[in-house]
Design a protein around this motif. Structure first.
Motif, mmCIF file in Angstrom:
data_model
loop_
_atom_site.group_PDB
_atom_site.id
_atom_site.type_symbol
_atom_site.label_atom_id
_atom_site.label_comp_id
_atom_site.label_asym_id
_atom_site.label_seq_id
_atom_site.Cartn_x
_atom_site.Cartn_y
_atom_site.Cartn_z
ATOM 1 N N ASP A 120 -60.692 -86.689 -20.468
ATOM 2 C CA ASP A 120 -61.750 -87.106 -19.547
ATOM 3 C C ASP A 120 -62.641 -88.197 -20.134
ATOM 4 O O ASP A 120 -63.741 -88.445 -19.657
ATOM 5 C CB ASP A 120 -62.606 -85.901 -19.149
ATOM 6 C CG ASP A 120 -63.211 -85.187 -20.354
ATOM 7 O OD1 ASP A 120 -63.020 -85.656 -21.501
ATOM 8 O OD2 ASP A 120 -63.879 -84.146 -20.154
ATOM 9 N N GLY A 121 -62.177 -88.851 -21.199
ATOM 10 C CA GLY A 121 -62.950 -89.936 -21.788
ATOM 11 C C GLY A 121 -63.983 -89.507 -22.801
ATOM 12 O O GLY A 121 -64.683 -90.360 -23.360
ATOM 13 N N THR A 122 -64.095 -88.208 -23.086
ATOM 14 C CA THR A 122 -65.072 -87.719 -24.063
ATOM 15 C C THR A 122 -64.401 -87.552 -25.420
ATOM 16 O O THR A 122 -63.351 -86.911 -25.533
ATOM 17 C CB THR A 122 -65.649 -86.357 -23.615
ATOM 18 O OG1 THR A 122 -66.268 -86.521 -22.341
ATOM 19 C CG2 THR A 122 -66.680 -85.853 -24.611
ATOM 20 N N TRP A 123 -65.033 -88.117 -26.458
ATOM 21 C CA TRP A 123 -64.489 -88.096 -27.819
ATOM 22 C C TRP A 123 -64.993 -86.834 -28.527
ATOM 23 O O TRP A 123 -66.096 -86.780 -29.029
ATOM 24 C CB TRP A 123 -64.958 -89.345 -28.560
ATOM 25 C CG TRP A 123 -64.329 -89.565 -29.907
ATOM 26 C CD1 TRP A 123 -64.894 -89.338 -31.122
ATOM 27 C CD2 TRP A 123 -63.024 -90.081 -30.159
ATOM 28 N NE1 TRP A 123 -64.044 -89.664 -32.122
ATOM 29 C CE2 TRP A 123 -62.870 -90.139 -31.561
ATOM 30 C CE3 TRP A 123 -61.975 -90.501 -29.336
ATOM 31 C CZ2 TRP A 123 -61.708 -90.597 -32.166
ATOM 32 C CZ3 TRP A 123 -60.819 -90.952 -29.939
ATOM 33 C CH2 TRP A 123 -60.681 -90.998 -31.343
#
Length: 309
Positions: A120-123
């Protein structure tokens, strides 16, 4: 062509869809066996049994020297009041291997925290899993399947304990006696249940037992659905004490569509596929037991009626 072995008539008392695979496999490994779906009861030398077949009354088969279960679990037949013949459970090397792979795969998912990494684009690099040697795993049940699972898990570095009646060690597994169950639960970050369905195991994992597990522990159950108190499990999942449950077996199968397990975010349902008897390998085991029965020799994997397995 003579095989040098006694001819046998074996009744196939199992669901019809299994016939083609089993008749082919038995024909290859035991040409002295005539596998039949029906026949005069007094002409039958042994019975190959799986629940769901048309034959449930075993009392007419007075000359049968063995009932060979096609399943590892025998709870559906061991309580049959018409069963008077010796009963053997199935120990199929392919079934054993697939069970070990199933349990190892889901243990690795729990261990590595695979569910954290949503795309979801979260690191998310703030959590590093421990090494397998620092992740205690407890297996309930150290029969053939439990020992195989223990060998595979310990082989890749996990610290494994196994609970059994006698508490004996197994290769790569520290044995714990059943009367020390609560001690074994207290350290189990991953708990794998491979227990049979008996009076002594039903609801063994009740609210009290679940509360002893470390907070966030995973439960993997490909054994028998009756071992876990379902309501207690849902409560423990809801309050966060149990991190996740992977369930392959249930009290009612197929699992009803409206069962809360289907929609619970911390439950993974698999449809009783952890381990399956494969005719091509199991037939070798069956043939050996049939020959032993006909020769009056000790039968492998004979069921203890009082214990139920």
């Amino acid at each position: 062509m003579s095989t040098g072995r006694a001819e046998m008539r074996v009744l196939f008392a199992a669901p019809d869809h299994l016939w083609d695979d089993w008749s082919s496999a038995m024909g290859q490994v035991a040409p002295e066996v005539t596998l039949v779906r029906e026949g005069a009861p007094d002409s039958i030398d042994a019975i190959l049994f799986a629940p769901g077949g048309e034959i449930e009354d075993l009392s007419p088969y007075v000359n049968a020297r063995l009932v060979q279960s096609m399943w590892a679990g025998v709870e559906r037949i061991v309580t049959n009041p018409t069963l008077t013949q010796p009963l053997a459970r199935m120990v199929d090397p392919s079934l054993t291997q697939s069970m070990a792979e199933y349990c190892t795969g889901w243990t690795m998912r729990a261990h590595l925290g695979m569910d954290i990494y949503r795309q979801d684009g979260t690191w998310r690099n703030g959590t590093v899993p421990p090494l397998a040697s620092d992740r205690p795993v407890t297996i309930l049940g150290l029969g053939e399947l439990g020992r195989a699972v223990g060998r595979m898990l310990s082989g890749i570095g996990f610290s494994v304990r196994g609970v059994s009646r006698a508490g004996r060690d197994a290769p790569g597994v520290e044995g714990i006696a059943l009367d020390r169950l609560h001690d074994a639960l207290a350290s189990a970050q991953v708990l794998i249940s491979l227990l049979p369905d008996t009076e002594g195991t039903r609801n063994l994992l009740n609210a009290r037992a679940l509360s002893l597990l470390p907070r966030g522990a995973w439960i993997i159950n490909p054994g028998r659905g009756t071992v876990i108190d379902h309501e207690a499990l849902i409560a423990a999942l809801d309050d966060g004490h149990i991190g996740h449950a992977v369930l392959d077996v249930f009290r009612t199968e197929p699992l009803p569509e409206d069962h809360p397990f289907w929609s619970h975010p911390k439950v993974t349902v698999t449809p009783h596929i952890a381990a399956e008897t494969r005719a091509e390998t199991a037939a070798v085991i069956v043939a050996e037991n049939l020959r032993r029965a006909m020769a009056g020799e000790p039968i492998h994997n004979l069921v203890d009626r009082q214990r139920g397995y």
